[in-house]
Design a protein around this motif. Structure first.
Motif, mmCIF file in Angstrom:
data_model
loop_
_atom_site.group_PDB
_atom_site.id
_atom_site.type_symbol
_atom_site.label_atom_id
_atom_site.label_comp_id
_atom_site.label_asym_id
_atom_site.label_seq_id
_atom_site.Cartn_x
_atom_site.Cartn_y
_atom_site.Cartn_z
ATOM 1 N N ALA A 1 0.839 -0.974 -0.125
ATOM 2 C CA ALA A 1 0.029 0.334 0.086
ATOM 3 C C ALA A 1 0.918 1.117 -0.069
ATOM 4 O O ALA A 1 0.538 2.128 -0.600
ATOM 5 N N MET A 2 2.113 1.209 0.613
ATOM 6 C CA MET A 2 2.954 2.401 0.788
ATOM 7 C C MET A 2 3.513 2.550 -0.463
ATOM 8 O O MET A 2 3.568 3.829 -1.221
ATOM 9 N N ALA B 1 5.680 11.279 -0.591
ATOM 10 C CA ALA B 1 4.783 11.535 0.588
ATOM 11 C C ALA B 1 5.534 11.429 1.980
ATOM 12 O O ALA B 1 6.567 11.000 2.151
ATOM 13 N N SER B 2 4.801 11.896 2.987
ATOM 14 C CA SER B 2 5.502 12.201 4.108
ATOM 15 C C SER B 2 5.228 10.790 5.076
ATOM 16 O O SER B 2 4.258 10.070 4.418
ATOM 17 N N VAL B 3 6.016 10.446 6.208
ATOM 18 C CA VAL B 3 5.566 9.358 6.762
ATOM 19 C C VAL B 3 4.104 9.421 7.326
ATOM 20 O O VAL B 3 3.510 8.239 7.255
ATOM 21 N N SER B 4 3.692 10.645 7.893
ATOM 22 C CA SER B 4 2.289 10.369 8.251
ATOM 23 C C SER B 4 1.403 10.197 7.292
ATOM 24 O O SER B 4 0.147 9.831 7.512
ATOM 25 N N GLU B 5 1.679 11.008 6.414
ATOM 26 C CA GLU B 5 0.832 10.943 4.918
ATOM 27 C C GLU B 5 0.681 9.065 4.683
ATOM 28 O O GLU B 5 -0.413 8.687 4.168
ATOM 29 N N LEU B 6 1.847 8.463 4.520
ATOM 30 C CA LEU B 6 1.771 7.020 4.430
ATOM 31 C C LEU B 6 0.961 6.208 5.371
ATOM 32 O O LEU B 6 0.260 5.444 5.114
ATOM 33 N N ALA B 7 1.059 6.839 6.674
ATOM 34 C CA ALA B 7 0.548 6.192 7.771
ATOM 35 C C ALA B 7 -1.030 6.259 7.832
ATOM 36 O O ALA B 7 -1.747 5.290 8.154
ATOM 37 N N LYS B 8 -1.620 7.400 7.264
ATOM 38 C CA LYS B 8 -2.955 7.812 7.501
ATOM 39 C C LYS B 8 -4.013 6.769 7.064
ATOM 40 O O LYS B 8 -4.761 6.134 7.899
ATOM 41 N N PRO B 9 -3.804 6.046 5.804
ATOM 42 C CA PRO B 9 -4.999 5.050 5.419
ATOM 43 C C PRO B 9 -4.502 3.690 6.058
ATOM 44 O O PRO B 9 -5.517 2.745 5.935
#
Lengths: 115, 115
Positions: free
Chosen positions: B23-24, B33-41
Motif C-alpha cells: 500500500a505504501m 509523501a511524508s511518513v504520516s501521509e503514508l500512515a494515514k490510511p
DNA sequence: TTGATACTGTAGCATTCGCTTAAGTGTTGG
DNA sequence: CCAACACTTAAGCGAATGCTACAGTATCAA
C-alpha cells in the motif's frame, strides 16, 4: 498473529522472497521437473525442498502431480503474470511522473531560450 | 540461521510480500509523501509504519530525506525495475515452451489433415 | 521378494516478523 | 517559551519461517 485472508499477491511475493524457491521457479521456467530434480542443486535436505514446494503450491506459483513414485512439478504462469502485472501497474504511474518531470524540464529549457 | 548475504531480490520480494508495505509503495508510485501521509490510511500505529518504511528502505525500494521535522519518502524505481526484470526473464523461457506447445499442436493438426 | 528409489510427514528448535506500548528527540507556530 | 507536531527508538511478545533429524509409505527394478 492470525491472518484473516492472505491475498494472492502476499503469498506470491512471500514465496518468491526465498533464493531457494526462486531457484526452483527458475528451473521450472525451462519446463517440468521432479522433486529430486529440483532438490539436486540446492544445499538442503529433500525434506526442506518439499516444504518449499508446498509454499510455492499454496502461492499458486507451481502445480504438481504424482505418477507412480515421481511427483512432477510445473510452473503456474497465471500467478507469475499477476505479480508482473502489479509491478507494471505501479510503473504506469511512476512513469507518468517522469513524463511530467521531462515536460517541466522541456518547459524550463524553452523559457530559458526566450530570454 | 545466519544469513551470509541477502541478495537484493530476496529483500525486494520480501518487502513487497506485506500488504501494508505494498500500500505504501502504491501511494508512492503517485509521488513523494511524508511518513504520516503514508500512515494515514493504514490500520496500525505510526511506529509500525516507520518499521515498515525501514524494511522498504533496506530493500532499496524507497528513499527518504528529512527536512525539518518531516521525512519525505520517494519510490526507488531502479529496484522495482529489477524485480520486474527477474519475472520478465523467466517469462522469456516459459513463453518459449508455450511456443513449442503451439508448434506441436499445429504439427499434430497438420498431420490430422493429412489422413 | 528384496533392496533401492522417491518421496511424505512430524517434531523440535533457533530466528525472524509484525505489531503495540511507552518513553524519548528535534521542529515549529503563536 | 511552550505546546503541538512529526517522527524515533527500544523492549517485549506471540506467530510464522526455514531448517534438520528421524521415521515412515508407496513404487519399481531385478
Amino acid at each position: 498473529m492470525l491472518q484473516y485472508q492472505s491475498e494472492p499477491l502476499d503469498l506470491a511475493f512471500q514465496a518468491l522472497s526465498d533464493p531457494g524457491r526462486r531457484a526452483m521457479v527458475e528451473r521450472l521456467s525451462f519446463g517440468p521437473a521432479s522433486v529430486s530434480e529440483l532438490a539436486k542443486p540446492l544445499p538442503m535436505t529433500l525434506s526442506a525442498v518439499v516444504q518449499h514446494l508446498k509454499v510455492l503450491e499454496e502461492a499458486g506459483l507451481v502445480k504438481s502431480e504424482k505418477v507412480g513414485r515421481v511427483r512432477t512439478c510445473t510452473l503456474e504462469i497465471k500467478t507469475m503474470t499477476q505479480v508482473e502485472r502489479w509491478i507494471a501497474e505501479r510503473k504506469r504511474f511512476w512513469e507518468q511522473q517522469y513524463d511530467q518531470l521531462e515536460a517541466y524540464l522541456a518547459q524550463t529549457a524553452a523559457e530559458e531560450n526566450d530570454r
